[in-house]
Write a protein that holds these residues in place. Structure first.
Motif, PDB file in Angstrom:
ATOM      1  N   GLU A  95       5.642  -2.543  -0.308  1.00 50.81           N
ATOM      2  CA  GLU A  95       4.482  -2.554   0.574  1.00 50.81           C
ATOM      3  C   GLU A  95       4.896  -2.421   2.043  1.00 50.81           C
ATOM      4  O   GLU A  95       4.428  -1.539   2.757  1.00 50.81           O
ATOM      5  CB  GLU A  95       3.694  -3.846   0.380  1.00 50.81           C
ATOM      6  CG  GLU A  95       3.098  -4.010  -1.013  1.00 50.81           C
ATOM      7  CD  GLU A  95       2.450  -5.366  -1.202  1.00 50.81           C
ATOM      8  OE1 GLU A  95       2.597  -6.233  -0.301  1.00 50.81           O
ATOM      9  OE2 GLU A  95       1.802  -5.581  -2.234  1.00 50.81           O
TER      10      GLU A  95
ATOM     11  N   GLU B   2       3.996  -4.363  -7.559  1.00 47.17           N
ATOM     12  CA  GLU B   2       4.200  -4.132  -6.134  1.00 47.17           C
ATOM     13  C   GLU B   2       4.720  -5.407  -5.501  1.00 47.17           C
ATOM     14  O   GLU B   2       4.426  -6.513  -5.967  1.00 47.17           O
ATOM     15  CB  GLU B   2       2.907  -3.681  -5.463  1.00 47.17           C
ATOM     16  CG  GLU B   2       1.746  -4.638  -5.652  1.00 47.17           C
ATOM     17  CD  GLU B   2       0.427  -4.055  -5.179  1.00 47.17           C
ATOM     18  OE1 GLU B   2      -0.396  -4.844  -4.665  1.00 47.17           O
ATOM     19  OE2 GLU B   2       0.212  -2.833  -5.314  1.00 47.17           O
TER      20      GLU B   2
ATOM     21  N   CYS C 262       1.666   1.093   0.297  1.00 46.67           N
ATOM     22  CA  CYS C 262       2.881   1.263   1.103  1.00 46.67           C
ATOM     23  C   CYS C 262       2.564   1.531   2.573  1.00 46.67           C
ATOM     24  O   CYS C 262       1.535   2.131   2.910  1.00 46.67           O
ATOM     25  CB  CYS C 262       3.713   2.439   0.569  1.00 46.67           C
ATOM     26  SG  CYS C 262       4.106   2.359  -1.193  1.00 46.67           S
TER      27      CYS C 262
ATOM     28  N   ILE D  94       6.973   4.553   4.538  1.00 42.84           N
ATOM     29  CA  ILE D  94       7.440   4.503   3.151  1.00 42.84           C
ATOM     30  C   ILE D  94       6.747   5.593   2.333  1.00 42.84           C
ATOM     31  O   ILE D  94       7.379   6.246   1.483  1.00 42.84           O
ATOM     32  CB  ILE D  94       7.193   3.107   2.543  1.00 42.84           C
ATOM     33  CG1 ILE D  94       7.999   2.057   3.317  1.00 42.84           C
ATOM     34  CG2 ILE D  94       7.561   3.076   1.058  1.00 42.84           C
ATOM     35  CD1 ILE D  94       7.716   0.619   2.890  1.00 42.84           C
TER      36      ILE D  94
ATOM     37  N   GLY E 149       5.574   0.246   7.992  1.00 39.63           N
ATOM     38  CA  GLY E 149       6.580  -0.120   7.009  1.00 39.63           C
ATOM     39  C   GLY E 149       7.976   0.103   7.543  1.00 39.63           C
ATOM     40  O   GLY E 149       8.178   0.792   8.563  1.00 39.63           O
TER      41      GLY E 149
ATOM     42  N   THR F 124       8.251   3.396  -4.365  1.00 36.57           N
ATOM     43  CA  THR F 124       6.834   3.167  -4.067  1.00 36.57           C
ATOM     44  C   THR F 124       6.321   1.820  -4.573  1.00 36.57           C
ATOM     45  O   THR F 124       5.105   1.584  -4.566  1.00 36.57           O
ATOM     46  CB  THR F 124       5.970   4.296  -4.667  1.00 36.57           C
ATOM     47  OG1 THR F 124       6.265   4.440  -6.070  1.00 36.57           O
ATOM     48  CG2 THR F 124       6.253   5.603  -3.955  1.00 36.57           C
TER      49      THR F 124
END
Length: 600
Positions: free
Chosen positions: A566, A525, A288, A292, A315, A563
């Motif tokens: 990315e 992810e 991440c 984030i 992010g 979470t």
């Protein structure tokens, strides 16, 4: 690839992370507490290969237990890159698979005189009938299925039945459970929840079984420990801390989201606090953006000190309030968020849309189909059950015939290996292996990706699965999953047929939007994540708000979803009806107030 060369490369890549390196080189009991994006799978697989090459001499090996088949598939894939294939020296599978194939089937006939070799696993449909019969036999009043939910919880949580709590609390539930198990025994059947319970009973009563396991597998690896529940924990205590098998466990208390299946995060917490365990916490989140990571602490409601590497970006987090219900929110996603992401270079398969329950994606799926936007579901409404070995095997065979044969992805010999595992377990003779290989090579003829999936599935069942089912020696595979796929692609039964290329995930290079529930997204992810339907009446549920344990569990679900992102996190909710978790997340981003209009 040489395992030694691959291992050296993997260890070298961990040189900048002392915690990972320390875990990989551990030679005593070790617990790795690994948050989101921490590289825990790389740590686990590297440790497994190092252990096999340096600590465990042939023909002994290691066993690795994980939560579900999907996790096992991912571990096998990662281990293959390190030169380690599943085989005699490495067991990789679920706790149920370990209990059944490494404890029950090899040893039950030695310790239970009335054990029969033709035991089978009861289906979910037949299980309901047995539950009703058991409830009637104890004079139960009311709905047996509803009452069984309470009995099931007790059955999963009290593994040692010599414990006073087995009959000291709600003894009528104990009667119900024992009546149910008695009927299963009379039918020569077992169920999935009973497998680890029976395995625990066997190793507890017959220490020589534990010694036999220790001789074959002196080291036990456990992945996703927080999700594996009381039965696995009891087995670990018995095998590792009483009998001397070395333990390497990986998990994250904050990502324990399967309480409905018996998971209990406090078990990992207690294990990591033991004085005879080396506990290592992985600090880095490589997935991440840093903003984030920081905001995720608000989602969790606790600080964990996770940091990104020096090269990590910040992010982006955006909040979108929509004046409308699920339909309006889904339409907004397709009309506003999706075009914006695509205009900035995001491919469809880099986008994950996550939601609380599968029903919350129905409007999005119908709108996507109408607008020609390809989607790939990974929830309980998915055509291919990601956790089913049968479904995944069929999918891989489809991938091979529509082009995988050119690139050896998947490899044909891997298909043969998996087919033998489905039919014979670990006990196939050389003649049986050759027969199965011959059947596969004759069936898996290259074909056009535009062919009908339904037609191919029918042929697959007729020429492959029906003969295999007739001679199978395994008892736990869900063979009916193929019938479900056939039914759901039958246009005459209201199903939707697909092109073979779509069935095996090839959407002509454009990709497809990934759709997943919070639970199904675990371990995955995406470059951009959209949380859909984050309304105050969806998360948390009203009945959880006054129950600290349930509220904490829902927080963990939200944390897991946040979470997965990315680079970008988009949160969509009904106007003036946002979840309190959204409010906390928003405040963590240090903005002043919720926007009055939907933001892009």
């Amino acid at each position: 690839m040489s395992s030694i060369r691959a291992l050296k490369g993997a260890i070298a890549s961990l040189s900048q992370n002392p915690e990972q390196l320390s875990a990989v080189n551990a030679t005593d009991h070790c617990v790795v507490l690994a948050g989101p994006g921490s590289g825990k799978t790389k740590t686990l697989t590297t440790a497994m290969v190092r252990t096999l090459l340096e600590d465990v001499s042939e023909p002994r090996g290691v066993a690795c237990i994980t939560y579900n088949n999907e996790c096992a598939f991912e571990l096998e894939k990662r281990l293959a890159l390190l030169g380690l294939e599943r085989g005699n020296r490495a067991f990789i599978g679920t706790v149920h698979g370990f209990a059944l194939t490494k404890i029950i089937l090899p040893f039950a006939r030695c310790v239970f005189p009335d054990w029969r070799s033709d035991v089978s696993v009861i289906s979910e449909t037949d299980k309901k009938g047995v539950i009703a019969e058991a409830y009637a036999s104890i004079g139960g009043i009311g709905d047996p299925q509803k009452r069984w939910k309470f009995a099931e919880e007790k059955r999963k949580s009290i593994v040692d039945r010599s414990n006073v709590s087995w009959r000291g609390t709600n003894p009528e539930l104990s009667d119900f459970i024992e009546a149910y198990e008695g009927i299963l025994k009379d039918r020569n059947q077992i169920d999935f929840d009973g497998m680890p319970l029976l395995a625990y009973d066997m190793v507890s009563r017959f220490p020589w079984i534990t010694e036999a396991l220790k001789a074959k597998y002196p080291v036990l690896f456990v992945d996703e420990y927080q999700d594996l529940g009381h039965a696995l924990h009891a087995l670990v205590l018995k095998l590792c801390f009483e009998s001397g098998i070395r333990l390497f466990a990986v998990g994250d208390i904050d990502q324990s989201i399967y309480g409905f299946a018996g998971a209990e995060p406090s078990l990992l917490e207690g294990l990591s606090a033991r004085a005879d365990v080396q506990t290592i916490r992985l600090r880095f989140n490589y997935r991440c953006g840093t903003d984030i990571i920081d905001a995720s602490m608000a989602a969790l409601g606790a600080e964990r000190g996770y940091v990104g590497p020096d090269y990590a970006g910040k992010g982006t987090i955006k909040f979108h309030q929509v004046d409308g219900d699920e339909y309006a929110q889904a339409q907004y996603l397709l009309d506003t968020i999706l075009p914006d992401l695509q205009s900035r270079g995001y491919e469809l398969d880099e986008i994950g849309v996550l939601y609380r329950w599968a029903k919350h994606s129905d409007k999005l799926v119908s709108l996507s189909e109408a607008q020609g936007v390809p989607v790939l579901r990974a929830d309980n409404k998915a055509l291919i059950k990601r956790n089913s070995p049968i479904s995944r095997f069929v999918e891989r065979c489809a991938q091979w015939v529509v082009g995988g044969w050119k690139t050896a992805d998947p490899r044909f010999m891997r298909l043969c290996h998996d087919g033998n595992s489905l039919v014979y377990g670990a006990g196939a003779s050389e003649d049986e292996k050759r027969q199965l290989e011959y059947e596969l090579i004759n069936f898996l003829a290259p074909m056009d990706g535009g062919a009908s999936t339904h037609t191919w599935l029918l042929k697959f069942k007729r020429e492959i699965f029906s003969p295999w089912f007739a001679r199978k020696r395994t008892i736990s595979e869900q063979w009916e999953n193929l019938d479900e796929m056939i039914s759901r692609t039958d246009i005459n039964q209201g199903g939707t047929d697909l092109k073979m290329s779509q069935f095996c995930g090839d959407t002509s290079g454009s990709g497809a939007i990934n759709l997943s529930t919070f639970h199904s997204s675990k371990g995955r992810e995406f470059r951009a994540v959209v949380l859909l339907g984050m309304n105050d009446d969806i998360i948390p549920n009203w009945y959880s708000r006054n129950d600290p344990k349930k509220l904490s569990a829902e927080r963990r679900e939200f944390y897991v979803a946040v979470t997965r992102a990315e680079a970008e996190l988009h949160i969509v909710f009904r106007k003036n009806s946002h979840s309190p978790f959204v409010r906390e997340l928003y405040e963590r981003t240090q903005q002043n107030q919720l926007p009055s209009n939907a933001q892009d």
